[in-house]
Design a protein around this motif. Structure first.
Motif, PDB file in Angstrom:
ATOM      1  N   VAL A  68       0.872  -1.186   0.000  1.00 58.90           N
ATOM      2  CA  VAL A  68       0.000   0.000   0.000  1.00 58.90           C
ATOM      3  C   VAL A  68       0.905   1.231   0.000  1.00 58.90           C
ATOM      4  CG1 VAL A  68      -1.767   1.295   1.276  1.00 58.90           C
ATOM      5  CG2 VAL A  68      -1.774  -1.220   1.334  1.00 58.90           C
ATOM      6  N   LEU A  69       0.599   2.191  -0.884  1.00 58.12           N
ATOM      7  CA  LEU A  69       1.363   3.438  -0.943  1.00 58.12           C
ATOM      8  C   LEU A  69       0.439   4.617  -0.651  1.00 58.12           C
ATOM      9  CD1 LEU A  69       4.017   4.972  -1.607  1.00 58.12           C
ATOM     10  CD2 LEU A  69       3.202   5.087  -3.992  1.00 58.12           C
ATOM     11  N   GLY A  70       0.658   5.265   0.495  1.00 61.55           N
ATOM     12  CA  GLY A  70      -0.068   6.486   0.828  1.00 61.55           C
ATOM     13  C   GLY A  70       0.656   7.688   0.247  1.00 61.55           C
ATOM     14  N   ILE A  71      -0.090   8.601  -0.359  1.00 67.85           N
ATOM     15  CA  ILE A  71       0.493   9.780  -0.992  1.00 67.85           C
ATOM     16  C   ILE A  71      -0.030  11.039  -0.315  1.00 67.85           C
ATOM     17  CG2 ILE A  71       0.631  11.129  -3.131  1.00 67.85           C
ATOM     18  CD1 ILE A  71       0.536   8.499  -4.686  1.00 67.85           C
ATOM     19  N   CYS A  72       0.872  11.913   0.113  1.00 71.87           N
ATOM     20  CA  CYS A  72       0.567  13.218   0.714  1.00 71.87           C
ATOM     21  C   CYS A  72      -0.359  13.044   1.924  1.00 71.87           C
ATOM     22  CB  CYS A  72      -0.001  14.166  -0.349  1.00 71.87           C
ATOM     23  SG  CYS A  72      -0.005  15.893   0.168  1.00 71.87           S
ATOM     24  N   LEU A  73      -1.580  13.551   1.864  1.00 77.87           N
ATOM     25  CA  LEU A  73      -2.506  13.390   2.993  1.00 77.87           C
ATOM     26  C   LEU A  73      -2.753  11.911   3.289  1.00 77.87           C
ATOM     27  CD1 LEU A  73      -4.422  14.638   5.105  1.00 77.87           C
ATOM     28  CD2 LEU A  73      -6.184  14.700   3.322  1.00 77.87           C
ATOM     29  N   GLY A  74      -2.722  11.081   2.257  1.00 74.96           N
ATOM     30  CA  GLY A  74      -2.868   9.632   2.477  1.00 74.96           C
ATOM     31  C   GLY A  74      -1.818   9.108   3.437  1.00 74.96           C
ATOM     32  N   MET A  75      -0.561   9.534   3.254  1.00 75.81           N
ATOM     33  CA  MET A  75       0.503   9.138   4.177  1.00 75.81           C
ATOM     34  C   MET A  75       0.217   9.667   5.579  1.00 75.81           C
ATOM     35  SD  MET A  75       4.535  10.185   4.440  1.00 75.81           S
ATOM     36  CE  MET A  75       4.275  11.465   5.679  1.00 75.81           C
ATOM     37  N   GLN A  76      -0.204  10.932   5.672  1.00 75.16           N
ATOM     38  CA  GLN A  76      -0.465  11.527   6.985  1.00 75.16           C
ATOM     39  C   GLN A  76      -1.592  10.802   7.720  1.00 75.16           C
ATOM     40  OE1 GLN A  76      -0.925  15.777   6.634  1.00 75.16           O
ATOM     41  NE2 GLN A  76       1.158  16.057   5.874  1.00 75.16           N
ATOM     42  N   LEU A  77      -2.612  10.371   6.982  1.00 77.52           N
ATOM     43  CA  LEU A  77      -3.723   9.653   7.611  1.00 77.52           C
ATOM     44  C   LEU A  77      -3.308   8.261   8.086  1.00 77.52           C
ATOM     45  CD1 LEU A  77      -6.672  10.605   5.222  1.00 77.52           C
ATOM     46  CD2 LEU A  77      -6.130  11.603   7.453  1.00 77.52           C
ATOM     47  N   MET A  78      -2.220   7.738   7.541  1.00 78.04           N
ATOM     48  CA  MET A  78      -1.706   6.442   7.978  1.00 78.04           C
ATOM     49  C   MET A  78      -0.942   6.555   9.294  1.00 78.04           C
ATOM     50  SD  MET A  78      -0.500   5.204   4.195  1.00 78.04           S
ATOM     51  CE  MET A  78       0.107   3.551   4.501  1.00 78.04           C
ATOM     52  N   CYS A  79      -0.705   7.788   9.745  1.00 75.26           N
ATOM     53  CA  CYS A  79       0.007   8.008  11.001  1.00 75.26           C
ATOM     54  C   CYS A  79      -0.944   7.909  12.189  1.00 75.26           C
ATOM     55  CB  CYS A  79       0.689   9.371  10.963  1.00 75.26           C
ATOM     56  SG  CYS A  79       2.008   9.470   9.714  1.00 75.26           S
ATOM     57  N   HIS A  80      -0.389   7.996  13.377  1.00 72.89           N
ATOM     58  CA  HIS A  80      -1.183   7.857  14.602  1.00 72.89           C
ATOM     59  C   HIS A  80      -2.216   8.972  14.738  1.00 72.89           C
ATOM     60  CE1 HIS A  80      -1.876   8.090  19.024  1.00 72.89           C
ATOM     61  NE2 HIS A  80      -1.973   6.789  18.853  1.00 72.89           N
ATOM     62  N   SER A  81      -1.800  10.214  14.465  1.00 70.39           N
ATOM     63  CA  SER A  81      -2.721  11.345  14.577  1.00 70.39           C
ATOM     64  C   SER A  81      -2.188  12.514  13.767  1.00 70.39           C
ATOM     65  CB  SER A  81      -2.871  11.773  16.042  1.00 70.39           C
ATOM     66  OG  SER A  81      -1.666  12.376  16.492  1.00 70.39           O
ATOM     67  N   SER A  82      -3.032  13.545  13.620  1.00 71.81           N
ATOM     68  CA  SER A  82      -2.612  14.781  12.950  1.00 71.81           C
ATOM     69  C   SER A  82      -3.141  15.976  13.720  1.00 71.81           C
ATOM     70  CB  SER A  82      -3.139  14.828  11.512  1.00 71.81           C
ATOM     71  OG  SER A  82      -2.842  16.093  10.927  1.00 71.81           O
ATOM     72  N   GLU A  83      -2.306  17.003  13.842  1.00 70.52           N
ATOM     73  CA  GLU A  83      -2.761  18.251  14.456  1.00 70.52           C
ATOM     74  C   GLU A  83      -3.835  18.931  13.614  1.00 70.52           C
ATOM     75  OE1 GLU A  83       1.089  19.840  17.032  1.00 70.52           O
ATOM     76  OE2 GLU A  83       0.546  20.871  15.177  1.00 70.52           O
ATOM     77  N   GLU A  84      -3.890  18.588  12.332  1.00 66.58           N
ATOM     78  CA  GLU A  84      -4.901  19.198  11.462  1.00 66.58           C
ATOM     79  C   GLU A  84      -6.282  18.673  11.844  1.00 66.58           C
ATOM     80  OE1 GLU A  84      -5.461  20.309   6.777  1.00 66.58           O
ATOM     81  OE2 GLU A  84      -4.580  18.364   7.246  1.00 66.58           O
TER      82      GLU A  84
END
Length: 194
Positions: free
Chosen positions: A73-89
Motif C-alpha cells: 500500500v502506498l499512501g500519498i501526501c494526505l494519504g501518508m499523513q492519515l496512515m500516522c497515529h494522529s494529525s494536528e490538522e
C-alpha cells in the motif's frame, strides 16, 4: 497486475491514474472492499483536510479495511499523513499504521510548503535508482517528524519524513505523480515490491 487507487472522495486521483497510464499500467478507481482486497498494489491518495478525509474513510468503513491490508500500500501526501497515529490538522486520529504524530510547520516559515525540494537519506527498494538530493514536488502545511519508520528525509524549517515504511505499508509526503522522472521511478519501484 491489478492496481487500485482508493477513491474515497479526498484526492487528486485522476493525476495519479494518468501517471500509471504513462508508465503503461491501468489503475482502477474504487472504494469497494472486495475490489481493494483483490488488488496486487494499492494507492491511498489524499488532498485536502485531515479530519474531513477521516470522516469520509469512516463513512465508507475504509478506516478499518486499510490497516488490515496485506499487499503493498502506498499512501500519498494526505494519504501518508492519515496512515500516522494522529494529525494536528483538525485534531484528527489517524489509522495508526505509522507510529508518528503529524504536526504543523511553525509560523516562522511560509505554509504551505509548495514546490521542489531535495530528498535525502534514502532507504528501502522504494528509492532504487533515485539519487541522494534528487528533487521531488511537495504541497503541504503539516509533516511527519523523523521516526524509526522514516525511509527518506526532506527539509523545510527542519528535517522531516519525506517517506515512511512499515511492513507492507509505504507513505510519501511528496507527489510522485508530479515529480517528473524521479516520481515515475518511485512509482515503478513500488509496483515491483513483492
Amino acid at each position: 497486475m491489478k492496481i487500485v487507487i482508493i477513491n474515497y472522495g479526498a484526492g487528486n486521483i485522476q493525476s495519479i491514474k494518468f501517471a500509471f497510464e504513462r508508465l503503461g499500467y491501468e489503475a482502477v478507481l474504487s472504494q469497494d472492499e472486495a475490489e481493494i482486497k483483490t488488488a496486487d498494489k494499492i494507492i491511498f491518495p489524499g488532498v485536502g483536510e485531515a479530519s474531513s478525509a477521516m470522516r469520509m474513510l469512516r463513512k465508507s468503513r475504509l478506516d478499518t479495511l486499510i490497516p488490515q491490508l496485506t499487499q503493498p500500500v502506498l499512501g500519498i501526501c494526505l494519504g501518508m499523513q492519515l496512515m500516522c497515529h494522529s494529525s494536528e490538522e483538525g485534531n484528527t486520529t489517524g489509522l495508526g499504521i505509522f507510529d508518528v504524530d503529524v504536526v504543523k510547520f511553525s509560523n516562522k516559515v511560509k505554509v504551505p510548503q509548495i514546490g521542489w525540494n531535495e530528498i535525502t537519506n534514502l532507504k528501502t527498494g522504494l528509492f532504487k535508482g533515485v539519487t541522494e538530493k534528487d528533487h521531488i514536488y511537495l504541497v503541504h502545511s503539516f509533516y511527519a517528524p523523523l521516526s524509526k519508520e522514516t525511509i527518506a528525509t526532506s527539509e523545510y524549517e527542519l528535517p522531516y519524513s519525506a517517506a515512511l515504511a512499515k511492513d507492507n505499508f509505504y507513505g510519501v509526503q511528496f507527489h510522485p505523480e508530479k515529480s517528473s522522472l524521479v516520481g515515475e521511478k518511485i512509482l515503478m519501484n513500488f509496483l515491483s515490491i513483492k
